[in-house]
Design a protein around this motif. Sequence first.
Motif, PDB file in Angstrom:
ATOM      1  N   LEU A   1       2.646   0.903  16.555  1.00 43.28           N
ATOM      2  CA  LEU A   1       2.850  -0.537  16.756  1.00 43.28           C
ATOM      3  C   LEU A   1       1.536  -1.298  16.646  1.00 43.28           C
ATOM      4  N   LEU A   2       0.490  -0.785  17.283  1.00 43.08           N
ATOM      5  CA  LEU A   2      -0.810  -1.457  17.210  1.00 43.08           C
ATOM      6  C   LEU A   2      -1.327  -1.515  15.771  1.00 43.08           C
ATOM      7  N   ARG A   3      -1.116  -0.452  15.012  1.00 41.24           N
ATOM      8  CA  ARG A   3      -1.555  -0.458  13.608  1.00 41.24           C
ATOM      9  C   ARG A   3      -0.809  -1.529  12.819  1.00 41.24           C
ATOM     10  N   LEU A   4       0.490  -1.654  13.042  1.00 41.86           N
ATOM     11  CA  LEU A   4       1.250  -2.692  12.348  1.00 41.86           C
ATOM     12  C   LEU A   4       0.779  -4.087  12.760  1.00 41.86           C
ATOM     13  N   LEU A   5       0.447  -4.252  14.028  1.00 42.95           N
ATOM     14  CA  LEU A   5       0.005  -5.563  14.508  1.00 42.95           C
ATOM     15  C   LEU A   5      -1.376  -5.960  13.984  1.00 42.95           C
ATOM     16  N   THR A   6      -2.110  -5.017  13.400  1.00 45.24           N
ATOM     17  CA  THR A   6      -3.400  -5.385  12.805  1.00 45.24           C
ATOM     18  C   THR A   6      -3.217  -6.124  11.487  1.00 45.24           C
TER      19      THR A   6
ATOM     20  N   GLU B   1      10.871  -7.282  11.909  1.00 45.52           N
ATOM     21  CA  GLU B   1      11.645  -7.232  10.673  1.00 45.52           C
ATOM     22  C   GLU B   1      11.478  -5.894   9.958  1.00 45.52           C
ATOM     23  N   VAL B   2      10.261  -5.344  10.015  1.00 50.03           N
ATOM     24  CA  VAL B   2       9.954  -4.083   9.329  1.00 50.03           C
ATOM     25  C   VAL B   2      10.466  -2.887  10.132  1.00 50.03           C
ATOM     26  N   LYS B   3      10.321  -2.933  11.435  1.00 50.50           N
ATOM     27  CA  LYS B   3      10.669  -1.791  12.282  1.00 50.50           C
ATOM     28  C   LYS B   3      11.401  -2.283  13.525  1.00 50.50           C
ATOM     29  N   LYS B   4      12.723  -2.230  13.475  1.00 51.37           N
ATOM     30  CA  LYS B   4      13.573  -2.749  14.554  1.00 51.37           C
ATOM     31  C   LYS B   4      13.328  -2.061  15.896  1.00 51.37           C
ATOM     32  N   SER B   5      12.845  -0.825  15.890  1.00 52.68           N
ATOM     33  CA  SER B   5      12.627  -0.104  17.151  1.00 52.68           C
ATOM     34  C   SER B   5      11.519  -0.733  18.001  1.00 52.68           C
ATOM     35  N   TYR B   6      10.738  -1.631  17.416  1.00 47.00           N
ATOM     36  CA  TYR B   6       9.671  -2.288  18.168  1.00 47.00           C
ATOM     37  C   TYR B   6      10.094  -3.625  18.765  1.00 47.00           C
ATOM     38  N   ILE B   7      11.381  -3.958  18.654  1.00 48.25           N
ATOM     39  CA  ILE B   7      11.843  -5.247  19.169  1.00 48.25           C
ATOM     40  C   ILE B   7      11.681  -5.335  20.690  1.00 48.25           C
TER      41      ILE B   7
END
Length: 111
Positions: free
Chosen positions: A74-79, A88-94
Amino acid sequence: MLKEFSLSKGKVIINFSAKYCDNEDKILESESFKRILLSYFETVKKRNTKYYRFLIESFIHENQEDLCDQIIGLLRLLTVLKAHEVIEVKKSYIKPLENQDEFIGFIEDLY
């Protein structure tokens, strides 16, 4: 051999002479960061803090290592993406991202 970091009494001291990361992806992918995160989990689990409860309720995981991997992902995606784009990309992080105040509180507590 110089240690990359030392952990003592909940504090981390980073030795940049032994290891230098020139971008956040390398930091997040490092074994050192994972060890720090696992140490953080042990501490907050013992105290049963609100951030520990937030994390275990927000991520589907089998153990702390799995939880750690998900948080790092999640942190990597948030960078590179905004929170709504990550969802939108990964629903499991909602679930962790729908309560931004708690997630930001976790980041500050980790720091």
